[in-house]
Design an enzyme around this catalytic site. Structure first.
Site, PDB file in Angstrom:
ATOM      1  N   THR A   1     -11.656   5.592   6.971  1.00  0.00           N
ATOM      2  CA  THR A   1     -12.684   5.370   5.944  1.00  0.00           C
ATOM      3  C   THR A   1     -12.975   3.887   5.733  1.00  0.00           C
ATOM      4  O   THR A   1     -13.959   3.522   5.099  1.00  0.00           O
ATOM      5  CB  THR A   1     -12.222   5.927   4.588  1.00  0.00           C
ATOM      6  OG1 THR A   1     -11.047   5.206   4.178  1.00  0.00           O
ATOM      7  CG2 THR A   1     -11.902   7.404   4.674  1.00  0.00           C
TER       8      THR A   1
ATOM      9  N   LYS B   1       0.845  -1.205   0.000  1.00  0.00           N
ATOM     10  CA  LYS B   1       0.000   0.000   0.000  1.00  0.00           C
ATOM     11  C   LYS B   1       0.875   1.248   0.000  1.00  0.00           C
ATOM     12  O   LYS B   1       1.788   1.370   0.816  1.00  0.00           O
ATOM     13  CB  LYS B   1      -0.896   0.028   1.243  1.00  0.00           C
ATOM     14  CG  LYS B   1      -1.847   1.225   1.275  1.00  0.00           C
ATOM     15  CD  LYS B   1      -2.698   1.254   2.539  1.00  0.00           C
ATOM     16  CE  LYS B   1      -2.279   2.379   3.451  1.00  0.00           C
ATOM     17  NZ  LYS B   1      -3.058   2.493   4.671  1.00  0.00           N
TER      18      LYS B   1
END
Ligand code: R5P
Length: 319
Positions: free
Chosen positions: A236, A206
């Protein structure tokens, strides 16, 4: 030598967790008052004598529920300053969720290193010691604070929760990014030791730049196994969703999410709606006030009060 008396305060917005910690310590919360003024300023003061006391102030520093992370940070700093001025022998800030811990290094030219500035503010008001739970980057946290700092890991909580659920099913602990690899490894080791059976490891690539997340590499064998994706926090939910999709593509039989702090900012409902997770597990450092009915009902919340109480007792005993 007689030990300084212990006083534990719980500031507005952190009161339920502070009360649970006080109950574990078998004490009552110390009395204080907080006043809010029309212009948004506030003041807080102890309502009892703290001269010579070993004072602990619990305030979890997430934003929302009427006050921002900055409001909460100010409230904690000013109250700790007031305790020092009132003669407390030592003031320990207990921030179960520590704000700005993710801004621990420069990722762009002239970026702020906010973790370090927060640490400087803690020290400026006379805070002598800091306790937090599962911080984003342990090395950065320990380097930022010059005063003693105590880090309460979430790994034992997660291991104790998942070990009985897994029984003999092969399991893999997955880190959703390389930065969280040590955290995932702690959970993997704790789980392996509780189960007395091997637990595998896997990693997801990531990168985040300018708010855009990239990276598709997935390393580790999750085929036919239970995958537990471990992170420090859910904002989120995007990080966990990416990792969960990769686990599903790689053939995981069952997927769980485990994160110490559930902030659940905009879009996090997708975590529950995606149909990928068997369970989503957080600790009680941040109340799930942003989650509506159905998502909230599916959330598992582990008790953070017990390890926080143990940390406070250990600090007090060590003097
Ligand atoms: C970032 O490195 C953190 O460890 C978390 O993975 C991240 O903050 C989670 O945010 P979100 O849920 O928005 O993906």
């Amino acid at each position: 030598m007689t030990r300084a008396p212990l006083s534990l305060f719980g500031l507005h917005g952190s009161r339920p967790l502070a009360e649970q910690v006080a109950a574990r310590l078998e004490i009552a919360l110390a009395a204080h008052e907080e006043r809010d003024f029309e212009d948004g300023e506030h003041k807080a003061r102890p309502l009892q004598d703290v001269r010579g006391h070993d004072a602990f102030v619990l305030h979890t520093l997430h934003g929302g529920e009427g006050d921002s992370a900055n409001d909460r940070l100010c409230r904690l700093l000013f109250f700790c300053g007031a305790l020092r001025d009132a003669g407390a022998a030592r003031v320990t800030a207990v921030a179960p969720y520590l704000c700005y811990a993710r801004k621990d290094r420069r990722t762009k030219t002239n970026d702020p290193v906010t973790t370090r500035y927060v640490a400087a503010m803690f020290e400026a008001v006379g805070i002598g010691q800091v306790i937090t739970l599962e911080v984003h980057n342990l090395a950065a946290f320990e380097n930022a604070f010059r005063c003693p700092s105590l880090h309460v890991p979430a790994a034992p909580l997660f291991a104790a929760h998942f070990a009985p659920l897994l029984r003999r099913v092969p399991a893999v602990v997955v880190s959703p990014d390389t930065g969280g690899a040590k955290r995932a490894e702690q959970v993997r080791e704790a789980l392996e030791s509780l189960r007395g059976a091997p637990v595998g490891a896997a990693f997801m690539e990531k990168h985040r730049s300018g708010g855009v997340v990239t990276g598709t590499l997935f390393a580790g064998d999750v085929r036919g196994r239970v995958a537990i994706i471990v992170d420090d926090l859910i904002s989120t939910g995007g990080t966990l969703l990416r990792a969960a999709r990769a686990c599903r593509e790689a053939g995981a039989a069952e997927i769980h999410a485990a994160a110490a702090h559930g902030l659940f900012t905009g879009g996090a409902e997708d975590l529950f709606a995606a149909g990928l997770f068997e369970s989503v597990v957080v600790s009680s450092t941040v109340p799930p006030f942003r989650l509506a009915g159905a998502a909230r009902a599916r959330l598992t919340i582990l008790d953070a009060a017990e390890p926080l109480a143990r940390a406070i007792a250990a600090c007090h005993d060590a003097g």
